[in-house]
Design a protein around this motif. Sequence first.
Motif, PDB file in Angstrom:
ATOM      1  N   GLY A  77       4.211  15.472  14.957  1.00 57.94           N
ATOM      2  CA  GLY A  77       5.273  16.427  14.648  1.00 57.94           C
ATOM      3  C   GLY A  77       4.819  17.692  13.959  1.00 57.94           C
ATOM      4  N   TYR A  78       3.502  17.994  13.999  1.00 54.35           N
ATOM      5  CA  TYR A  78       2.986  19.194  13.346  1.00 54.35           C
ATOM      6  C   TYR A  78       2.683  20.261  14.393  1.00 54.35           C
ATOM      7  N   PHE A  79       3.173  21.468  14.122  1.00 53.41           N
ATOM      8  CA  PHE A  79       3.011  22.577  15.057  1.00 53.41           C
ATOM      9  C   PHE A  79       2.532  23.813  14.301  1.00 53.41           C
ATOM     10  N   ASP A  80       1.762  24.650  14.986  1.00 50.05           N
ATOM     11  CA  ASP A  80       1.431  25.983  14.486  1.00 50.05           C
ATOM     12  C   ASP A  80       2.315  26.978  15.229  1.00 50.05           C
ATOM     13  N   VAL A  81       3.120  27.727  14.475  1.00 50.60           N
ATOM     14  CA  VAL A  81       3.985  28.735  15.082  1.00 50.60           C
ATOM     15  C   VAL A  81       3.761  30.043  14.328  1.00 50.60           C
ATOM     16  N   PHE A  82       2.896  30.887  14.873  1.00 57.61           N
ATOM     17  CA  PHE A  82       2.538  32.163  14.258  1.00 57.61           C
ATOM     18  C   PHE A  82       2.071  31.953  12.816  1.00 57.61           C
ATOM     19  N   ALA A  83       2.784  32.507  11.832  1.00 62.09           N
ATOM     20  CA  ALA A  83       2.337  32.402  10.440  1.00 62.09           C
ATOM     21  C   ALA A  83       2.617  31.033   9.828  1.00 62.09           C
ATOM     22  N   LEU A  84       3.360  30.197  10.531  1.00 66.95           N
ATOM     23  CA  LEU A  84       3.622  28.838  10.051  1.00 66.95           C
ATOM     24  C   LEU A  84       2.515  27.917  10.551  1.00 66.95           C
ATOM     25  N   HIS A  85       1.668  27.464   9.650  1.00 64.72           N
ATOM     26  CA  HIS A  85       0.565  26.594  10.028  1.00 64.72           C
ATOM     27  C   HIS A  85       0.869  25.164   9.585  1.00 64.72           C
ATOM     28  N   ASP A  86       0.667  24.231  10.501  1.00 65.44           N
ATOM     29  CA  ASP A  86       0.976  22.827  10.234  1.00 65.44           C
ATOM     30  C   ASP A  86       2.428  22.633   9.819  1.00 65.44           C
ATOM     31  N   ALA A  87       3.300  23.375  10.489  1.00 66.17           N
ATOM     32  CA  ALA A  87       4.729  23.223  10.208  1.00 66.17           C
ATOM     33  C   ALA A  87       5.213  21.879  10.752  1.00 66.17           C
ATOM     34  N   ARG A  88       5.900  21.122   9.906  1.00 68.32           N
ATOM     35  CA  ARG A  88       6.376  19.803  10.333  1.00 68.32           C
ATOM     36  C   ARG A  88       7.738  19.969  10.988  1.00 68.32           C
ATOM     37  N   LEU A  89       7.729  20.102  12.306  1.00 72.52           N
ATOM     38  CA  LEU A  89       8.961  20.314  13.059  1.00 72.52           C
ATOM     39  C   LEU A  89       9.539  19.010  13.592  1.00 72.52           C
ATOM     40  N   GLY A  90       8.763  17.943  13.488  1.00 75.35           N
ATOM     41  CA  GLY A  90       9.241  16.656  13.984  1.00 75.35           C
ATOM     42  C   GLY A  90       8.820  16.410  15.424  1.00 75.35           C
ATOM     43  N   PHE A  91       8.973  15.184  15.841  1.00 76.03           N
ATOM     44  CA  PHE A  91       8.639  14.819  17.219  1.00 76.03           C
ATOM     45  C   PHE A  91       9.718  13.881  17.756  1.00 76.03           C
ATOM     46  N   PRO A  92      10.608  14.417  18.586  1.00 81.38           N
ATOM     47  CA  PRO A  92      10.612  15.805  19.072  1.00 81.38           C
ATOM     48  C   PRO A  92      11.245  16.751  18.042  1.00 81.38           C
ATOM     49  N   PRO A  93      10.971  18.059  18.182  1.00 80.42           N
ATOM     50  CA  PRO A  93      11.595  19.015  17.268  1.00 80.42           C
ATOM     51  C   PRO A  93      13.038  19.300  17.666  1.00 80.42           C
ATOM     52  N   ARG A  94      13.720  20.042  16.818  1.00 80.49           N
ATOM     53  CA  ARG A  94      15.065  20.536  17.162  1.00 80.49           C
ATOM     54  C   ARG A  94      14.859  21.847  17.908  1.00 80.49           C
ATOM     55  N   TRP A  95      15.095  21.794  19.197  1.00 83.83           N
ATOM     56  CA  TRP A  95      14.682  22.896  20.063  1.00 83.83           C
ATOM     57  C   TRP A  95      15.483  24.176  19.858  1.00 83.83           C
ATOM     58  N   ASN A  96      16.680  24.101  19.330  1.00 91.58           N
ATOM     59  CA  ASN A  96      17.508  25.294  19.135  1.00 91.58           C
ATOM     60  C   ASN A  96      17.481  25.793  17.694  1.00 91.58           C
ATOM     61  N   ARG A  97      16.562  25.285  16.914  1.00 94.63           N
ATOM     62  CA  ARG A  97      16.458  25.656  15.505  1.00 94.63           C
ATOM     63  C   ARG A  97      15.251  26.557  15.279  1.00 94.63           C
ATOM     64  N   ASP A  98      15.474  27.693  14.621  1.00 92.18           N
ATOM     65  CA  ASP A  98      14.385  28.597  14.265  1.00 92.18           C
ATOM     66  C   ASP A  98      13.541  27.947  13.176  1.00 92.18           C
ATOM     67  N   PRO A  99      12.266  27.635  13.441  1.00 93.62           N
ATOM     68  CA  PRO A  99      11.458  26.947  12.429  1.00 93.62           C
ATOM     69  C   PRO A  99      11.155  27.791  11.202  1.00 93.62           C
ATOM     70  N   LYS A 100      11.348  29.087  11.294  1.00 94.06           N
ATOM     71  CA  LYS A 100      11.045  29.964  10.161  1.00 94.06           C
ATOM     72  C   LYS A 100      12.209  30.047   9.190  1.00 94.06           C
ATOM     73  N   THR A 101      13.407  30.266   9.700  1.00 95.90           N
ATOM     74  CA  THR A 101      14.577  30.465   8.834  1.00 95.90           C
ATOM     75  C   THR A 101      15.456  29.234   8.729  1.00 95.90           C
ATOM     76  N   GLY A 102      15.313  28.292   9.657  1.00 95.13           N
ATOM     77  CA  GLY A 102      16.171  27.111   9.663  1.00 95.13           C
ATOM     78  C   GLY A 102      17.503  27.321  10.340  1.00 95.13           C
ATOM     79  N   VAL A 103      17.748  28.527  10.866  1.00 93.23           N
ATOM     80  CA  VAL A 103      19.015  28.805  11.550  1.00 93.23           C
ATOM     81  C   VAL A 103      19.068  28.042  12.870  1.00 93.23           C
ATOM     82  N   GLU A 104      20.192  27.388  13.120  1.00 94.39           N
ATOM     83  CA  GLU A 104      20.415  26.655  14.363  1.00 94.39           C
ATOM     84  C   GLU A 104      21.246  27.522  15.303  1.00 94.39           C
ATOM     85  N   ALA A 105      20.676  27.897  16.436  1.00 91.59           N
ATOM     86  CA  ALA A 105      21.379  28.755  17.391  1.00 91.59           C
ATOM     87  C   ALA A 105      22.468  27.959  18.102  1.00 91.59           C
ATOM     88  N   PRO A 106      23.605  28.586  18.372  1.00 91.39           N
ATOM     89  CA  PRO A 106      24.725  27.869  18.998  1.00 91.39           C
ATOM     90  C   PRO A 106      24.475  27.589  20.476  1.00 91.39           C
TER      91      PRO A 106
END
Length: 665
Positions: A77-106
């Motif tokens: 569940g660890y992903f590198d997303v630009f400036a986010l290194h080893d971000a724990r997004l889960g497996f599987p991640p929440r695909w509609n959620r911005d990993p940087k701000t936590g905002v969930e897109a409708p």
Amino acid sequence: MSNLAWKFNRLRTMGFPEIGYRIRQAVQTKVELLTVKWMQQPPVPDCSRFGNTWLNPLPSSMNSALYRAAADRVLAGYFDVFALHDARLGFPPRWNRDPKTGVEAPLVFGKTLDYRDERLIGDIKYLWEPNRHLHLTTLAQAYHLSGDIRYAQGVQLLLESWFDQCPYPFGVNWTSSLELAIRLVNWSCTWHLLGGGTSSLFTSESGQRFKRRWLNSIYQHSHFIAGYLSRHSSANNHLFGELMGLFVAAVTWPCWQESNRWQQQTYTELEIEALKQNAPDGVNREQAVYYQHEVVDMMLICWLVGRANGIQFSQSYVSRLERMLEFIAAIMDVAGTVPMIGDADGALMVHWSKEPDWHVYRSLLATGAVLFKRHDFKIKAKCFDDKSRWLLGDDAQHAFDSLLPGENPSITRREFCDGGYFILGSKLDTAGEVRIVADAGPLGYLSIAAHGHADALSFTLSVAGHALLIDPGTYAFHTQKKWRDYFRGTSAHNTVRVDGVDQSEPGGNFMWLHQANVCCESWESDQERDCLIGSHDGYTRLPDPVIHRRKIEFLKNEGIIKVEDIFECAKEHTIELNWHFAEMCEVQIESCRVQAVVANVNLQMTMLDSDCKPELVCGRDEPPSGWISRCFDEKMSASTITWREKITGATKRVTILRITTGHDA
């Protein structure tokens, strides 16, 4: 900027044909929503044949442990997303959620969703990146190399979760055709690495259901892209990427009646766009070096996919690709660094290599060295990398190693007149080189010049592989307007700003309104000196018009760069000459003289016949100055020197840059 202001500015960049096209597109979207056409089930796929793999069957010379380690991180569940290194997004991640701000897109109808709205979506660049599914290819690579079924099962779990969370055509993952296209390319890689249509994942009854579900989504992706291609002023790298994705899908999965039409249409348009979007001298017309790399990758993928399936691209297409690689080689210094001209979004089409020292540009040259039998590309590339192995196979390593200097003579080009770039310098590609990359080219491509920066007549300087004067990069894209404006603005480049405004007028994050016209007036190069004279009219929009003309002259034997800035005007103006140094440089001011030191290289800078004093800034927030961004969404402080003064009427200012090295001293 408000949404209304952005729409007004966007309208200003359109001609009547584009306005009509946009209206028809909006009507089509409303009709789709009201008639619920999207509810129709995809047609039954013909699974009797699939496209040939375009990847190396089983590379034996790779360090499989690197790929297994990368895949294990994904499974954990660890992903590198630009400036986010080893971000724990889960497996599987929440695909509609911005990993940087936590905002969930409708989950609303995707084509009506405003992905630019930060309050609604968050940072769209961060949300989209995991949804490109580069990590699926990582899992498939690990499976391909190790045979460990966990990695293949991980692919299935991620895809099933994506289908559940991102139902067609709802949500932010069904808004941009380019995002769908890159996802399709990674799905094609994953499909082949898992074994194609006969993968062990598909043998059981539940596996067959998964296969059908995946193929249904592939059809929906393809259908979406085919009806939603970027056109008119948006027909830049986005269009090329969309054509790439649809072409790869049509060749990999020729399972539907539309597949042949999609393949023929995209092939035809790829041939056209390769020559339209890339100048005859090999410079991508976006005027952004990182996008040069991305478009080269797109062209390369299409060429290799086609070649593996009996589809030959024209010699014009292939030659243009080679010229683009020549430009990358020409601007690369002896240390392998290229100037960060224009926008850079940190994106990869596919995350091929897991080598810790992998180099985007050298990798392209390694691949190009084999494809075009270019020893000069080999010298620049230094080594044969894993990406090239995946694409060309183990035998290509021998072909790379066997390239000899006389086999295909190198073409060392110094001028790229179509793109507007010129390389001044001495002892190029040696340990003692001086390399100056000067920009006398247009702002960008088409009416919005989306990825260009207001950097006319700027230049970068490296000595002996050490960067001194740099282009500070990009840092921000869709969000952080202050920083987006700064990094692409005139004050962030080694050129002159007049009256505190940019050379070109910004109209949005990816839009310019009034664009400076840049002209190369003269270019000379011989054993003793290189000299470029250019001008631009960006400041003729001021109440008292100003023409800025710059002469950059490099005296090779003396190690002196002489910069003459001439301003043609009638009244009073404030001019700022900005010089941006690499973060490794130690910069100080001594009696109006600037001294910059890095390693054993010294640069002394003085301005003749001027009473103004230089100002040294490092990491200032308000107003922004003294920054560099080598990776997307990451910045660090660096030294900037500014000479600022008021002038009245026609004026000339001369700056002398004297280069010395430890050996010279």
